[in-house]
Design an enzyme around this catalytic site. Structure first.
Site, short mmCIF file in Angstrom:
data_model
loop_
_atom_site.label_atom_id
_atom_site.label_comp_id
_atom_site.label_asym_id
_atom_site.label_seq_id
_atom_site.Cartn_x
_atom_site.Cartn_y
_atom_site.Cartn_z
N SER A 1 -22.49 38.62 -72.79
CA SER A 1 -22.77 38.09 -74.12
C SER A 1 -23.50 36.77 -73.99
O SER A 1 -23.36 36.06 -72.99
CB SER A 1 -21.46 37.90 -74.90
OG SER A 1 -21.70 37.27 -76.14
N HIS A 2 -24.23 36.43 -75.01
CA HIS A 2 -24.86 35.12 -75.07
C HIS A 2 -23.84 34.03 -75.35
O HIS A 2 -24.09 32.86 -75.10
CB HIS A 2 -25.93 35.11 -76.18
CG HIS A 2 -27.14 35.88 -75.80
ND1 HIS A 2 -27.18 37.25 -75.81
CD2 HIS A 2 -28.36 35.47 -75.38
CE1 HIS A 2 -28.37 37.65 -75.41
NE2 HIS A 2 -29.11 36.59 -75.15
N SER A 3 -22.68 34.41 -75.86
CA SER A 3 -21.65 33.45 -76.27
C SER A 3 -20.35 33.72 -75.53
O SER A 3 -19.75 34.80 -75.66
CB SER A 3 -21.42 33.60 -77.78
OG SER A 3 -20.25 32.92 -78.18
#
Length: 136
Positions: free
Chosen positions: A10-12
């Site tokens: 995930s980007h986060s």
């Protein structure tokens, strides 16, 4: 006992951790290798192919790994990560097009129950079916 491992890309980091926490709620008393490769080293948004390849290595017990990704560039980073793996590991990895949360939850249940890599990946793909059936 070897079992299929899961990786969340995930980007986060908070998003990935929350998805994993939700999936683990479906596994009371059962262990499963779920690794996270999310965000940047400084806590920002992004993905890192080297971190993804390390997560795949950590999740792999020999039965394979199913990788979940949140957005398009996470897919590209995961594809690049495969290039860093040995051939024998790479051939045990499935990059899943399944929805991140719904796919991860279903896959976790099947993997923890001893399902093989192809069965785990297939279950992940069914992740949207209940929502689609309900909403038409």
């Amino acid at each position: 006992m070897p079992q299929v491992g899961l990786v969340v890309v995930s980007h986060s980091r908070p998003l990935a951790d929350a998805a994993v926490e939700l999936a683990r709620q479906m596994l009371p008393g059962r262990e499963l290798a779920i690794e996270v490769a999310a965000g940047t080293e400084d806590g920002g948004l992004g993905t890192d192919a080297v971190a993804i390849s390390a997560a795949i290595g950590a999740a792999d017990s020999g039965d394979g790994v199913v990788v979940f990704m949140d957005l398009g560039s996470a897919v590209m980073s995961a594809e690049t990560a495969l290039e860093f793996l040995d051939d024998d590991v790479r051939e045990r990895v499935v990059l899943s097009p399944a929805p991140l949360v719904e796919g991860l939850v279903g896959a976790a249940v099947v993997a923890a129950g001893g399902g093989g890599r192809d069965r785990v990946a297939a279950e992940a793909l069914l992740g949207l079916a209940p929502k689609q059936a309900h909403l038409g």
